[in-house]
Scaffold this motif. Structure first.
Motif, short mmCIF file in Angstrom:
data_model
loop_
_atom_site.label_atom_id
_atom_site.label_comp_id
_atom_site.label_asym_id
_atom_site.label_seq_id
_atom_site.Cartn_x
_atom_site.Cartn_y
_atom_site.Cartn_z
N PRO A 30 33.74 29.50 34.07
CA PRO A 30 35.03 29.58 34.75
C PRO A 30 35.11 30.87 35.57
N LEU A 31 36.06 30.93 36.49
CA LEU A 31 36.17 32.05 37.41
C LEU A 31 36.31 33.39 36.70
N SER A 32 37.13 33.47 35.66
CA SER A 32 37.32 34.74 34.96
C SER A 32 36.02 35.21 34.31
N ARG A 33 35.27 34.27 33.77
CA ARG A 33 33.99 34.60 33.14
C ARG A 33 32.98 35.07 34.20
N TRP A 34 33.02 34.43 35.37
CA TRP A 34 32.12 34.81 36.47
C TRP A 34 32.40 36.24 36.89
N ARG A 35 33.70 36.60 37.00
CA ARG A 35 34.07 37.97 37.36
C ARG A 35 33.55 38.97 36.34
N ALA A 36 33.73 38.64 35.06
CA ALA A 36 33.27 39.53 33.99
C ALA A 36 31.76 39.69 34.06
#
Length: 109
Positions: A30-36
């Motif tokens: 997911p996008l939040s995980r990609w950012r992290a």
């Protein structure tokens, strides 16, 4: 007169995150995980930390062997012979099967 450069040309170029749907299809994140993942894993590796319990119990010799205190040497000493108790003073060498794990805990490669 306007300059030919875009107004944001002086800023650092950062990759724009892909759309949420495309990201899930490509990477499964997911996008939040990609950012992290992007911020923490690619910019700086985490520091190795020495296991605080291991550093109190084990010492590395100059040749890479691991030394430790002998077992059974701290209490119920009345029934143990003086010869046996003198042997407890010397550090013991850690078994070969345990050496890789202990070295990893001490931060040695």
């Amino acid at each position: 007169k306007r300059s030919s450069k875009s107004p944001q040309s002086h800023r650092a170029i950062r990759p724009t995150p892909p759309s949420s749907a495309a990201l899930l299809l490509e990477t499964g994140l997911p996008l939040s995980r990609w950012r992290a993942e992007f911020l923490y894993s690619r910019l700086a590796m985490p520091k190795m930390k020495t296991h605080s319990g291991a550093k109190k119990r084990f010492k590395l010799t100059s040749k890479g062997k691991v030394r430790a205190r002998k077992a059974m040497s701290s209490h119920i000493l009345e029934k143990k012979s003086p010869k046996r108790k003198r042997g407890f003073r010397k550090p013991a060498e850690v078994a070969a099967v345990d050496v890789p794990r202990v070295k990893r805990m001490l931060g040695d490669k």
